[in-house]
Design a protein around this motif. Structure first.
Motif, PDB file in Angstrom:
ATOM      1  N   TRP A 158      13.511  -4.009  -0.270  1.00  0.00           N
ATOM      2  CA  TRP A 158      14.566  -3.095  -0.664  1.00  0.00           C
ATOM      3  C   TRP A 158      15.807  -3.406   0.161  1.00  0.00           C
ATOM      4  CZ3 TRP A 158      14.592  -0.127  -4.832  1.00  0.00           C
ATOM      5  CH2 TRP A 158      13.366   0.164  -5.433  1.00  0.00           C
ATOM      6  N   LEU A 159      16.939  -3.548  -0.521  1.00  0.00           N
ATOM      7  CA  LEU A 159      18.216  -3.838   0.122  1.00  0.00           C
ATOM      8  C   LEU A 159      19.257  -2.823  -0.342  1.00  0.00           C
ATOM      9  CD1 LEU A 159      18.345  -7.714  -0.385  1.00  0.00           C
ATOM     10  CD2 LEU A 159      17.748  -6.481   1.719  1.00  0.00           C
ATOM     11  N   VAL A 160      20.223  -2.561   0.516  1.00  0.00           N
ATOM     12  CA  VAL A 160      21.335  -1.677   0.171  1.00  0.00           C
ATOM     13  C   VAL A 160      22.326  -2.475  -0.666  1.00  0.00           C
ATOM     14  CG1 VAL A 160      23.203  -0.227   1.057  1.00  0.00           C
ATOM     15  CG2 VAL A 160      21.045  -0.418   2.347  1.00  0.00           C
ATOM     16  N   GLU A 161      22.607  -1.982  -1.863  1.00  0.00           N
ATOM     17  CA  GLU A 161      23.608  -2.575  -2.740  1.00  0.00           C
ATOM     18  C   GLU A 161      24.966  -1.894  -2.533  1.00  0.00           C
ATOM     19  OE1 GLU A 161      23.516  -5.161  -4.769  1.00  0.00           O
ATOM     20  OE2 GLU A 161      21.379  -5.579  -4.672  1.00  0.00           O
ATOM     21  N   THR A 162      24.943  -0.566  -2.509  1.00  0.00           N
ATOM     22  CA  THR A 162      26.169   0.198  -2.260  1.00  0.00           C
ATOM     23  C   THR A 162      25.865   1.357  -1.332  1.00  0.00           C
ATOM     24  OG1 THR A 162      25.897   1.703  -4.142  1.00  0.00           O
ATOM     25  CG2 THR A 162      27.121  -0.328  -4.552  1.00  0.00           C
TER      26      THR A 162
ATOM     27  N   ALA B 261      12.020   0.466 -11.816  1.00  0.00           N
ATOM     28  CA  ALA B 261      11.052   0.074 -10.784  1.00  0.00           C
ATOM     29  C   ALA B 261      11.721  -0.565  -9.570  1.00  0.00           C
ATOM     30  CB  ALA B 261      10.031  -0.893 -11.378  1.00  0.00           C
ATOM     31  N   ASP B 262      12.904  -1.172  -9.761  1.00  0.00           N
ATOM     32  CA  ASP B 262      13.545  -1.912  -8.687  1.00  0.00           C
ATOM     33  C   ASP B 262      14.917  -1.392  -8.285  1.00  0.00           C
ATOM     34  OD1 ASP B 262      11.390  -3.685  -8.481  1.00  0.00           O
ATOM     35  OD2 ASP B 262      12.163  -4.912 -10.129  1.00  0.00           O
ATOM     36  N   VAL B 263      15.264  -0.180  -8.708  1.00  0.00           N
ATOM     37  CA  VAL B 263      16.561   0.411  -8.351  1.00  0.00           C
ATOM     38  C   VAL B 263      16.349   1.876  -8.002  1.00  0.00           C
ATOM     39  CG1 VAL B 263      18.899   0.964  -9.139  1.00  0.00           C
ATOM     40  CG2 VAL B 263      17.810  -1.151  -9.894  1.00  0.00           C
ATOM     41  N   ALA B 264      16.925   2.281  -6.858  1.00  0.00           N
ATOM     42  CA  ALA B 264      16.807   3.679  -6.431  1.00  0.00           C
ATOM     43  C   ALA B 264      18.152   4.165  -5.901  1.00  0.00           C
ATOM     44  CB  ALA B 264      15.740   3.816  -5.339  1.00  0.00           C
ATOM     45  N   VAL B 265      18.402   5.452  -6.106  1.00  0.00           N
ATOM     46  CA  VAL B 265      19.557   6.125  -5.524  1.00  0.00           C
ATOM     47  C   VAL B 265      19.005   7.131  -4.534  1.00  0.00           C
ATOM     48  CG1 VAL B 265      21.523   7.645  -5.970  1.00  0.00           C
ATOM     49  CG2 VAL B 265      20.966   5.814  -7.593  1.00  0.00           C
ATOM     50  N   VAL B 266      19.525   7.067  -3.309  1.00  0.00           N
ATOM     51  CA  VAL B 266      19.082   7.969  -2.244  1.00  0.00           C
ATOM     52  C   VAL B 266      20.294   8.723  -1.728  1.00  0.00           C
ATOM     53  CG1 VAL B 266      17.947   8.141   0.006  1.00  0.00           C
ATOM     54  CG2 VAL B 266      17.254   6.345  -1.602  1.00  0.00           C
ATOM     55  N   VAL B 267      20.147  10.016  -1.530  1.00  0.00           N
ATOM     56  CA  VAL B 267      21.173  10.840  -0.893  1.00  0.00           C
ATOM     57  C   VAL B 267      20.622  11.264   0.459  1.00  0.00           C
ATOM     58  CG1 VAL B 267      22.504  12.985  -1.017  1.00  0.00           C
ATOM     59  CG2 VAL B 267      22.111  11.628  -3.100  1.00  0.00           C
ATOM     60  N   THR B 268      21.442  11.058   1.496  1.00  0.00           N
ATOM     61  CA  THR B 268      21.036  11.458   2.843  1.00  0.00           C
ATOM     62  C   THR B 268      22.097  12.344   3.475  1.00  0.00           C
ATOM     63  OG1 THR B 268      22.064   9.543   3.947  1.00  0.00           O
ATOM     64  CG2 THR B 268      19.742   9.319   3.264  1.00  0.00           C
ATOM     65  N   ARG B 269      21.667  13.095   4.436  1.00  0.00           N
ATOM     66  CA  ARG B 269      22.546  13.780   5.379  1.00  0.00           C
ATOM     67  C   ARG B 269      22.405  12.952   6.649  1.00  0.00           C
ATOM     68  NH1 ARG B 269      22.285  18.302   9.110  1.00  0.00           N
ATOM     69  NH2 ARG B 269      24.327  19.297   9.167  1.00  0.00           N
ATOM     70  N   SER B 270      23.503  12.372   7.114  1.00  0.00           N
ATOM     71  CA  SER B 270      23.448  11.375   8.177  1.00  0.00           C
ATOM     72  C   SER B 270      24.480  11.693   9.256  1.00  0.00           C
ATOM     73  CB  SER B 270      23.726   9.984   7.607  1.00  0.00           C
ATOM     74  OG  SER B 270      22.815   9.648   6.590  1.00  0.00           O
TER      75      SER B 270
ATOM     76  N   THR C 245      22.742   3.106  -3.058  1.00  0.00           N
ATOM     77  CA  THR C 245      22.098   2.464  -4.192  1.00  0.00           C
ATOM     78  C   THR C 245      21.299   1.302  -3.611  1.00  0.00           C
ATOM     79  OG1 THR C 245      23.965   3.010  -5.611  1.00  0.00           O
ATOM     80  CG2 THR C 245      22.406   1.354  -6.430  1.00  0.00           C
ATOM     81  N   LEU C 246      19.999   1.311  -3.861  1.00  0.00           N
ATOM     82  CA  LEU C 246      19.103   0.286  -3.331  1.00  0.00           C
ATOM     83  C   LEU C 246      18.498  -0.506  -4.473  1.00  0.00           C
ATOM     84  CD1 LEU C 246      17.139   2.557  -0.806  1.00  0.00           C
ATOM     85  CD2 LEU C 246      19.288   1.342  -0.428  1.00  0.00           C
TER      86      LEU C 246
ATOM     87  N   ALA D  79       0.818  -1.208   0.000  1.00  0.00           N
ATOM     88  CA  ALA D  79       0.000   0.000   0.000  1.00  0.00           C
ATOM     89  C   ALA D  79       0.854   1.260   0.000  1.00  0.00           C
ATOM     90  CB  ALA D  79      -0.931   0.002   1.209  1.00  0.00           C
ATOM     91  N   GLN D  80       2.137   1.145   0.332  1.00  0.00           N
ATOM     92  CA  GLN D  80       3.004   2.318   0.362  1.00  0.00           C
ATOM     93  C   GLN D  80       3.375   2.747  -1.046  1.00  0.00           C
ATOM     94  OE1 GLN D  80       6.141   0.597   2.783  1.00  0.00           O
ATOM     95  NE2 GLN D  80       5.827   2.270   4.211  1.00  0.00           N
ATOM     96  N   ASP D  81       3.590   4.061  -1.195  1.00  0.00           N
ATOM     97  CA  ASP D  81       4.096   4.484  -2.490  1.00  0.00           C
ATOM     98  C   ASP D  81       5.578   4.101  -2.574  1.00  0.00           C
ATOM     99  OD1 ASP D  81       5.808   6.616  -1.589  1.00  0.00           O
ATOM    100  OD2 ASP D  81       4.141   8.006  -1.609  1.00  0.00           O
ATOM    101  N   PRO D  82       6.145   4.088  -3.768  1.00  0.00           N
ATOM    102  CA  PRO D  82       7.526   3.617  -3.926  1.00  0.00           C
ATOM    103  C   PRO D  82       8.535   4.380  -3.063  1.00  0.00           C
ATOM    104  CG  PRO D  82       6.458   3.775  -6.054  1.00  0.00           C
ATOM    105  CD  PRO D  82       5.518   4.381  -5.052  1.00  0.00           C
ATOM    106  N   GLU D  83       8.382   5.698  -2.959  1.00  0.00           N
ATOM    107  CA  GLU D  83       9.319   6.479  -2.150  1.00  0.00           C
ATOM    108  C   GLU D  83       9.234   6.080  -0.678  1.00  0.00           C
ATOM    109  OE1 GLU D  83       9.372  11.005  -0.959  1.00  0.00           O
ATOM    110  OE2 GLU D  83      10.006  10.740  -3.045  1.00  0.00           O
ATOM    111  N   GLN D  84       8.032   5.912  -0.160  1.00  0.00           N
ATOM    112  CA  GLN D  84       7.867   5.492   1.233  1.00  0.00           C
ATOM    113  C   GLN D  84       8.462   4.108   1.453  1.00  0.00           C
ATOM    114  OE1 GLN D  84       3.602   6.037   1.641  1.00  0.00           O
ATOM    115  NE2 GLN D  84       3.968   7.676   3.124  1.00  0.00           N
ATOM    116  N   ALA D  85       8.291   3.218   0.506  1.00  0.00           N
ATOM    117  CA  ALA D  85       8.843   1.873   0.625  1.00  0.00           C
ATOM    118  C   ALA D  85      10.366   1.920   0.713  1.00  0.00           C
ATOM    119  CB  ALA D  85       8.395   1.011  -0.550  1.00  0.00           C
ATOM    120  N   VAL D  86      10.981   2.752  -0.098  1.00  0.00           N
ATOM    121  CA  VAL D  86      12.435   2.916  -0.060  1.00  0.00           C
ATOM    122  C   VAL D  86      12.856   3.512   1.277  1.00  0.00           C
ATOM    123  CG1 VAL D  86      14.322   4.301  -1.013  1.00  0.00           C
ATOM    124  CG2 VAL D  86      12.828   3.019  -2.542  1.00  0.00           C
ATOM    125  N   LEU D  87      12.187   4.561   1.711  1.00  0.00           N
ATOM    126  CA  LEU D  87      12.582   5.244   2.943  1.00  0.00           C
ATOM    127  C   LEU D  87      12.346   4.403   4.195  1.00  0.00           C
ATOM    128  CD1 LEU D  87      11.491   8.883   2.079  1.00  0.00           C
ATOM    129  CD2 LEU D  87      13.794   7.890   2.029  1.00  0.00           C
ATOM    130  N   ALA D  88      11.455   3.432   4.126  1.00  0.00           N
ATOM    131  CA  ALA D  88      11.235   2.529   5.264  1.00  0.00           C
ATOM    132  C   ALA D  88      12.507   1.743   5.583  1.00  0.00           C
ATOM    133  CB  ALA D  88      10.073   1.590   4.973  1.00  0.00           C
TER     134      ALA D  88
END
Length: 147
Positions: free
Chosen positions: A136-140, A98-107, A128-129, A20-29
């Motif tokens: 969703w898994l962390v690849e790099t 659909a199955d690959v995302a790049v996320v930039v964070t300030r951590s 890279t997820l 039920a989550q949108d793709p961005e929410q699924a990644v951020l979870a």
């Protein structure tokens, strides 16, 4: 709990994101799940969010594979990172498919007794997820000082 790029709360779901989550929410979870495992000092749960052949690069550190990540984080959680927690503030999510995302964070890492990390401990990270078997898994992962 963290918030997505629209400021909405994102809650981790065991085993991955709800359909039920949108793709961005699924990644951020994923960030909630890794942060919870870090806070709990659970190297197995933390590394379980990384792909079997994941790569982690930090200043002066190169970890290869889930087993290497698990071993390194187990040592860190028992030693210098004991009782710490991790903060990730998403700066951007970009889907390469659909199955690959790049996320930039300030951590940053927050140590026991600290309300907030000092300014010089913040870093910028690129993740890279990939979605594998619905999770969703962390690849790099690569981080550097935020400067």
């Amino acid at each position: 709990m963290s918030s997505d790029l629209r400021g909405q709360a994102v809650t981790a779901r065991p085993g991955g994101a709800s359909p039920a989550q949108d793709p961005e929410q699924a990644v951020l979870a994923l960030f909630d799940a890794t942060s919870s495992a870090w806070r709990d000092g659970d190297a197995g749960a933390f590394a379980g969010r990384y792909a079997e052949d994941a790569t982690v690069i930090l200043p002066g550190v190169h970890l290869r594979g889930r087993a290497g990540i698990r071993a390194s984080m187990g040592d860190a959680f028992a030693g210098p990172l004991k009782g710490s927690r991790r903060i990730h503030t998403p700066r951007g999510v970009r889907f390469l498919g659909a199955d690959v995302a790049v996320v930039v964070t300030r951590s940053a890492t927050v140590f026991p007794g600290e309300a907030e990390p000092p300014a010089d401990r913040w870093e910028l990270a690129t993740w890279t997820l990939a979605r594998r078997d619905g999770r969703w898994l962390v690849e790099t992962y690569h981080s550097c000082p935020a400067g």
